[in-house]
Design a protein around this motif. Structure first.
Motif, short mmCIF file in Angstrom:
data_model
loop_
_atom_site.label_atom_id
_atom_site.label_comp_id
_atom_site.label_asym_id
_atom_site.label_seq_id
_atom_site.Cartn_x
_atom_site.Cartn_y
_atom_site.Cartn_z
N THR A 37 35.76 39.56 42.11
CA THR A 37 35.35 39.03 43.41
C THR A 37 36.11 39.73 44.53
O THR A 37 35.57 39.97 45.62
CB THR A 37 35.60 37.51 43.47
N GLN A 38 37.35 40.10 44.26
CA GLN A 38 38.19 40.77 45.26
C GLN A 38 38.01 42.28 45.27
O GLN A 38 38.72 43.00 45.98
CB GLN A 38 39.66 40.43 45.00
N GLY A 39 37.05 42.78 44.49
CA GLY A 39 36.78 44.21 44.47
C GLY A 39 37.81 45.03 43.72
O GLY A 39 37.97 46.23 43.96
N ARG A 40 38.51 44.40 42.77
CA ARG A 40 39.54 45.08 42.01
C ARG A 40 38.97 45.58 40.67
O ARG A 40 37.77 45.56 40.46
CB ARG A 40 40.76 44.18 41.81
N LYS A 41 39.84 45.99 39.76
CA LYS A 41 39.40 46.59 38.50
C LYS A 41 40.21 46.08 37.32
O LYS A 41 41.27 45.46 37.50
CB LYS A 41 39.49 48.11 38.57
N LEU A 42 39.72 46.39 36.13
CA LEU A 42 40.36 46.01 34.87
C LEU A 42 40.88 47.26 34.18
O LEU A 42 40.17 48.26 34.05
CB LEU A 42 39.35 45.30 33.96
N LYS A 134 47.74 45.96 43.21
CA LYS A 134 47.85 44.51 43.27
C LYS A 134 46.45 43.89 43.25
O LYS A 134 45.56 44.32 43.99
CB LYS A 134 48.59 44.08 44.53
N GLY A 135 46.26 42.88 42.41
CA GLY A 135 44.97 42.23 42.29
C GLY A 135 44.15 42.72 41.11
O GLY A 135 43.18 42.07 40.71
N ASP A 136 44.52 43.88 40.53
CA ASP A 136 43.88 44.34 39.30
C ASP A 136 44.32 43.46 38.14
O ASP A 136 45.23 42.63 38.27
CB ASP A 136 44.26 45.80 39.00
N VAL A 137 43.70 43.69 36.99
CA VAL A 137 44.07 42.97 35.77
C VAL A 137 44.35 43.98 34.66
O VAL A 137 43.63 44.96 34.50
CB VAL A 137 42.95 42.01 35.32
N LYS A 158 52.86 43.65 35.71
CA LYS A 158 53.34 42.49 36.47
C LYS A 158 54.20 42.93 37.65
O LYS A 158 54.14 42.33 38.73
CB LYS A 158 54.12 41.55 35.56
N ALA A 159 54.98 43.99 37.47
CA ALA A 159 55.83 44.47 38.55
C ALA A 159 55.00 45.00 39.73
O ALA A 159 55.46 44.98 40.88
CB ALA A 159 56.76 45.56 38.04
N LYS A 160 53.77 45.47 39.44
CA LYS A 160 52.91 46.00 40.50
C LYS A 160 51.95 44.95 41.06
O LYS A 160 51.11 45.27 41.88
CB LYS A 160 52.11 47.20 39.98
N LYS A 163 47.58 40.90 37.33
CA LYS A 163 47.56 39.81 36.35
C LYS A 163 47.48 40.42 34.97
O LYS A 163 46.90 41.50 34.77
CB LYS A 163 46.36 38.89 36.58
N VAL A 164 48.06 39.74 33.98
CA VAL A 164 48.07 40.24 32.61
C VAL A 164 47.39 39.22 31.69
O VAL A 164 47.73 38.03 31.70
CB VAL A 164 49.52 40.51 32.13
N ILE A 165 46.43 39.72 30.91
CA ILE A 165 45.77 38.92 29.88
C ILE A 165 46.15 39.53 28.54
O ILE A 165 46.08 40.75 28.35
CB ILE A 165 44.25 38.93 30.04
#
Length: 218
Positions: A37-42, A134-137, A158-160, A163-165
């Protein structure tokens, strides 16, 4: 889209053993839904069979999975303004995508880093450092949950501000303690864990596809 739990309910009907993972699968979906939704990436990584899973996930997100994904009308119009003929072909054939990168595929970069670095286990962390925003996963797949290169990548992520799955087996692990969400499928043997990882990530991909393309696809 329809309630995302529809796909989780179907998953658990087909694989009752995954019932204890219900809430973590939903939480992982919510993390990914926010990311896109925030236009980020995985960013995705794993070793061996989990590396193949990483590439499989990217394939389901970056092109059509179950739904038709026509490009949005404004994109189609823009391409046809640039070049009517090529724009028409692009508009008719390009598929909507959810940006995802497998960190396992870049053999030139990866072999160069492993050859030059004093710590080859940082191979995925180096890519997280370069790609991650920031905001990526970051999705780390490890049947043990203790693969060093996945753990280093999780810390770097996490330092950057990523989020971590985690996607692991049943046992407690370091990845489970580092991750914002960890899906621990209830098996302990490697091949059995891998057999359950596939339906889990297919369900996540279906939920994401329906959320972002369910109202726009022909």
């Amino acid at each position: 889209m329809e309630n995302p739990t529809k796909h989780i309910n179907e998953l658990i009907t087909r694989y009752p053993i995954l019932a204890p993972c219900r809430e973590d699968i939903l939480r992982a979906y919510e993390v990914l839904e926010t990311c896109y939704t925030q236009g980020r990436k995985l960013l995705v990584a794993g070793n061996g069979g989990s590396a193949a899973d990483s590439e499989h996930i990217v394939g389901e997100l970056m092109k059509e999975f179950k739904l038709k994904r026509r490009v949005f009308a404004d994109q189609a119009e823009s391409m046809q303004r640039i070049d009517p003929e090529m724009g028409r072909i692009l508009a008719e054939n390009l598929q909507g995508a959810l940006p995802a990168i497998s960190l396992c595929e870049h053999s030139g970069l990866n072999t160069a880093y492993m050859n030059d670095s004093g710590e080859p286990a940082l191979i995925f962390a180096q890519q997280v450092n370069g790609y991650g925003r920031k905001g990526d996963v970051f999705l780390g797949i490890s049947t043990s949950g203790n693969s060093k290169n996945i753990l280093y990548a999780a810390v770097a992520a996490k330092a950057k501000g990523l989020k971590v799955i985690g996607l692991t087996g049943q046992k407690e692990s370091r990845l489970a303690t580092l991750a914002d969400v960890c899906i621990r499928v209830p098996e302990t043997e490697t091949y059995k864990i891998q057999e359950l990882h596939l339906p889990v990530y297919h369900a996540l991909c279906m939920m994401l596809e329906e959320r972002f393309f369910g109202n726009t696809c022909a």
